[in-house]
Design a protein around this motif. Sequence first.
Motif, PDB file in Angstrom:
ATOM      1  N   PRO A   1      12.500 -25.188 -33.366  1.00 46.23           N
ATOM      2  CA  PRO A   1      12.848 -24.788 -34.741  1.00 46.23           C
ATOM      3  C   PRO A   1      11.924 -23.737 -35.342  1.00 46.23           C
ATOM      4  O   PRO A   1      12.325 -23.042 -36.281  1.00 46.23           O
TER       5      PRO A   1
ATOM      6  N   ASP B   1      22.328 -24.226 -28.261  1.00 48.76           N
ATOM      7  CA  ASP B   1      21.825 -25.587 -28.380  1.00 48.76           C
ATOM      8  C   ASP B   1      20.361 -25.682 -27.942  1.00 48.76           C
ATOM      9  O   ASP B   1      19.563 -26.407 -28.559  1.00 48.76           O
TER      10      ASP B   1
ATOM     11  N   LYS C   1      17.729 -24.867 -30.496  1.00 49.41           N
ATOM     12  CA  LYS C   1      17.484 -25.871 -31.533  1.00 49.41           C
ATOM     13  C   LYS C   1      16.265 -26.734 -31.206  1.00 49.41           C
ATOM     14  O   LYS C   1      15.716 -27.393 -32.099  1.00 49.41           O
TER      15      LYS C   1
END
Length: 314
Positions: free
Chosen positions: A138, A132, A135
Motif C-alpha cells: 500500500p 491485486d 495491493k
Amino acid sequence: MVRVAVAGGTSSLGRLVVNAIVAIKKHDVFVLSRKDSDIFASEPNVKLFAVDYAVPATITAVLEENRVDTVISCLNLNTREASDAQLNLIEGVGKTSTVKRFAPSEFGLDNVEVAKVDFDYPVLEFKIAAIDKLKEFPSLSSIRFITGMFMDFFGPPPNPPQINVISIVIDPEHAKAGIPGDGSATIIITHTTDVARFVAAALSLPDWPEKVIIQGDRLTLDEVVAVAESVKGSKFDVTYSSVEDLKAGKITELPSNIPRYAFVPKPMVDGITQTFTIGMAIGLFDIKGPLLNDLIPEVKPLSLEAFLKKSLQL
C-alpha cells in the motif's frame, strides 16, 4: 530528476518508452532485462541490468543499489511465465526502500472494467493479477496507463517496425475495412510513440493518479473508415460483421495481413482480430476516465488522420 527503471525496455513498447525518457534529458534511466545486451552501448545515459525474474530479491538488490525510485513495466504479458515475471518484479519492487512509484504493464483496456463483463480476453487474468499483487504494498504508488487500441494497427508499419503489428479494422493500402458491429461504437486509439512520450512526461508529475487514459484519437468505427477514405482519396470496400459472426470465427480478411502469415500464422491473426473487434463492438474501447492529456497538455498526440498521412506518405 527521477531515477527510473524500465522492465522490458530492450524491445517493442519498452524500447520506445526508454527512448522517450532519454529524449527528455532530465532523468537517470535504467533498463531491466532477462539477459545482458549491448543494445544501449551507444547511449551513455542508459544502464542495463540483467535480472532474474524468478528471484525477486535480486531485483530488489539492483534497484536499491542504483537508488531507483520509479519502475515502469513494459513486459509483454502474453504467457503465464511473463505474468509470473511481472508478479515477481512487483514483489522485488515492493520490498525496496527506494522505489516509490510503479506502473504495471497495462497499456490497452481498462482491465478493472473488462473484468465486470462477459468478454473472453486471454490476458485479463494476468493484468488483474498484477493489480491485486500491488495491493500487498500500500505504500507503493501505482498508476495504470490505459491507451485503448494502438493506432499502429490501423496503417502500414514503419520499416523496421517499432512493434509487431497486423492490420485490424482498416487496411488503407488496399482500401478495405472489416467493421465489427454496426459501425457506431466509439474507440480510443493511440500511437505507441505517443504512449511512450506521455509515459516519459508523466515522470515529472508530482503525484500519480490510480489510472489515466492516454488518448490519441476518439472516433466511431464509421468515422475511422471515413478518415481513412478521406486520406486515401477513395471509397473503401467495407464489410460489417455482427458480434455473433465474430464469435463464430467469421473474420473479414484484410489483404495486407496475407503476407504476414509467414511470420504470424493466420489462426493467430484471426484470434487477435476476433478478440479486439468484439471488444470494440461491445464498447470496451470507449474508455471513460481522467485523461493524461489534460495533465500534460504540452504533449500533442497524433490524430488518425495525421498518422495515416504520415504512414501512407501522403
